[in-house]
Design an enzyme around this catalytic site. Sequence first.
Site, PDB file in Angstrom:
ATOM      1  N   LYS A  13       0.824  -1.216   0.000  1.00 14.24           N
ATOM      2  CA  LYS A  13       0.000   0.000   0.000  1.00 14.24           C
ATOM      3  C   LYS A  13       0.854   1.262   0.000  1.00 14.24           C
ATOM      4  CE  LYS A  13      -1.977  -0.703   4.063  1.00 14.24           C
ATOM      5  NZ  LYS A  13      -1.382  -1.965   4.505  1.00 14.24           N
ATOM      6  N   ARG A  85      -8.510   1.438  10.141  1.00  8.20           N
ATOM      7  CA  ARG A  85      -8.068   0.055  10.349  1.00  8.20           C
ATOM      8  C   ARG A  85      -9.170  -0.782  10.994  1.00  8.20           C
ATOM      9  NH1 ARG A  85      -2.472   0.424   9.171  1.00  8.20           N
ATOM     10  NH2 ARG A  85      -1.296  -1.251  10.103  1.00  8.20           N
ATOM     11  N   ARG A 121      11.671  -6.940   3.887  1.00 10.45           N
ATOM     12  CA  ARG A 121      11.580  -5.485   3.748  1.00 10.45           C
ATOM     13  C   ARG A 121      12.697  -4.783   4.521  1.00 10.45           C
ATOM     14  NH1 ARG A 121       5.892  -2.575   4.674  1.00 10.45           N
ATOM     15  NH2 ARG A 121       6.034  -3.291   6.821  1.00 10.45           N
ATOM     16  N   ARG A 154      12.247  -2.981  10.081  1.00  6.22           N
ATOM     17  CA  ARG A 154      11.331  -2.423  11.075  1.00  6.22           C
ATOM     18  C   ARG A 154      11.168  -3.398  12.232  1.00  6.22           C
ATOM     19  NH1 ARG A 154       6.009  -0.327   7.966  1.00  6.22           N
ATOM     20  NH2 ARG A 154       5.050  -1.329   9.759  1.00  6.22           N
ATOM     21  N   ARG A 165       0.213  -9.145  13.490  1.00  5.26           N
ATOM     22  CA  ARG A 165      -0.368  -8.111  12.627  1.00  5.26           C
ATOM     23  C   ARG A 165      -1.346  -8.723  11.621  1.00  5.26           C
ATOM     24  NH1 ARG A 165       4.771  -5.621  10.298  1.00  5.26           N
ATOM     25  NH2 ARG A 165       3.469  -4.070   9.303  1.00  5.26           N
TER      26      ARG A 165
HETATM   27  P1  AMP Z   1       1.710   0.267   9.144  1.00  2.59           P
HETATM   28  O1  AMP Z   1       2.953   1.006   8.846  1.00  2.59           O
HETATM   29  O2  AMP Z   1       0.492   0.856   8.452  1.00  2.59           O
HETATM   30  O3  AMP Z   1       1.844  -1.210   8.931  1.00  2.59           O
HETATM   31  O4  AMP Z   1       1.408   0.466  10.713  1.00  2.59           O
HETATM   32  C1  AMP Z   1       2.327  -0.004  11.697  1.00  2.59           C
HETATM   33  C2  AMP Z   1       1.627  -0.074  13.034  1.00  2.59           C
HETATM   34  O5  AMP Z   1       1.144   1.217  13.421  1.00  2.59           O
HETATM   35  C3  AMP Z   1       0.395  -0.981  13.079  1.00  2.59           C
HETATM   36  O6  AMP Z   1       0.732  -2.355  13.275  1.00  2.59           O
HETATM   37  C4  AMP Z   1      -0.357  -0.394  14.280  1.00  2.59           C
HETATM   38  O7  AMP Z   1       0.239  -0.791  15.496  1.00  2.59           O
HETATM   39  C5  AMP Z   1      -0.106   1.101  14.105  1.00  2.59           C
HETATM   40  N1  AMP Z   1      -1.145   1.728  13.276  1.00  2.59           N
HETATM   41  C6  AMP Z   1      -1.018   2.270  12.024  1.00  2.59           C
HETATM   42  N2  AMP Z   1      -2.181   2.749  11.571  1.00  2.59           N
HETATM   43  C7  AMP Z   1      -3.089   2.525  12.556  1.00  2.59           C
HETATM   44  C8  AMP Z   1      -4.482   2.778  12.689  1.00  2.59           C
HETATM   45  N3  AMP Z   1      -5.197   3.369  11.701  1.00  2.59           N
HETATM   46  N4  AMP Z   1      -5.097   2.400  13.842  1.00  2.59           N
HETATM   47  C9  AMP Z   1      -4.395   1.824  14.843  1.00  2.59           C
HETATM   48  N5  AMP Z   1      -3.095   1.537  14.774  1.00  2.59           N
HETATM   49  C10 AMP Z   1      -2.426   1.882  13.649  1.00  2.59           C
END
Ligand code: AMP
Length: 213
Positions: A13, A85, A121, A154, A165
């Site tokens: 994404k 989310r 990654r 990461r 996740r």
């Molecule tokens: P991402 O980079 O989008 O994979 O997000 C990494 C982490 O940030 C996720 O596993 C969540 O812990 C947190 N996170 C990101 N976006 C959200 C959201 N909209 N709601 C809650 N937690 C989020």
Amino acid sequence: MRLVFVGAPGVGKGTQAKRLEQEFGWNVVSTGDLLRTAIAQQTSLGQQAQAYIQRGELVPDLLVNDLVAERISQMESFILDGYPRNVAQAETLEALIDGTLDAVVLFDLDEELLVERLSGRRVCPSCGAVFHVKANPSQRGEQCDRCGARLITRNDDQPETIRNRMRVFREQTEPLVAFYEAKGLLRRVCANGTPEEVFLRLLSAIGQNGTEK
Ligand code: AMP
């Protein structure tokens, strides 16, 4: 254009959102990136969010809702990458922007491929560039092609957290598919293949071919 990107972790994404931003000038708002920046800067938000992210759980809705509201209030066009989310966040967004979403793009990919993408990654902690050890390696090995900083994995791309996740995605984020389908906003994009192939499918899914800045 106002878009929401939905998809499991590792589906690409963020990569596709950045491409659209380059092509059309739409602002990418990635809650994951904003939260990681808050953690790096040790703000109060970062301190509250850190433990959730490390466990692969969602950060509490109140924190992310405020973060997004603050960002998008002045924006004409945006791509929300990683928000909403869950259905509660989607309802908050709807109240905030009053039905002005153009489309919700769902990126689809097999779980096996997702895990492979996540575990390979590598990200640049300095400029945010994203690489993959096999599919898209940096030409400078362990250093970022763009800015030379040392690439990192990461924290939440470790195997145990990846599994968590994925579970959180299935339980909390997948219900968004029915939510947006019922509103006629959902567009499905197969996320298999190269970033370029996926980008072409994405353009066609959102009805864009030309360039608009
Ligand atoms: P991402 O980079 O989008 O994979 O997000 C990494 C982490 O940030 C996720 O596993 C969540 O812990 C947190 N996170 C990101 N976006 C959200 C959201 N909209 N709601 C809650 N937690 C989020």
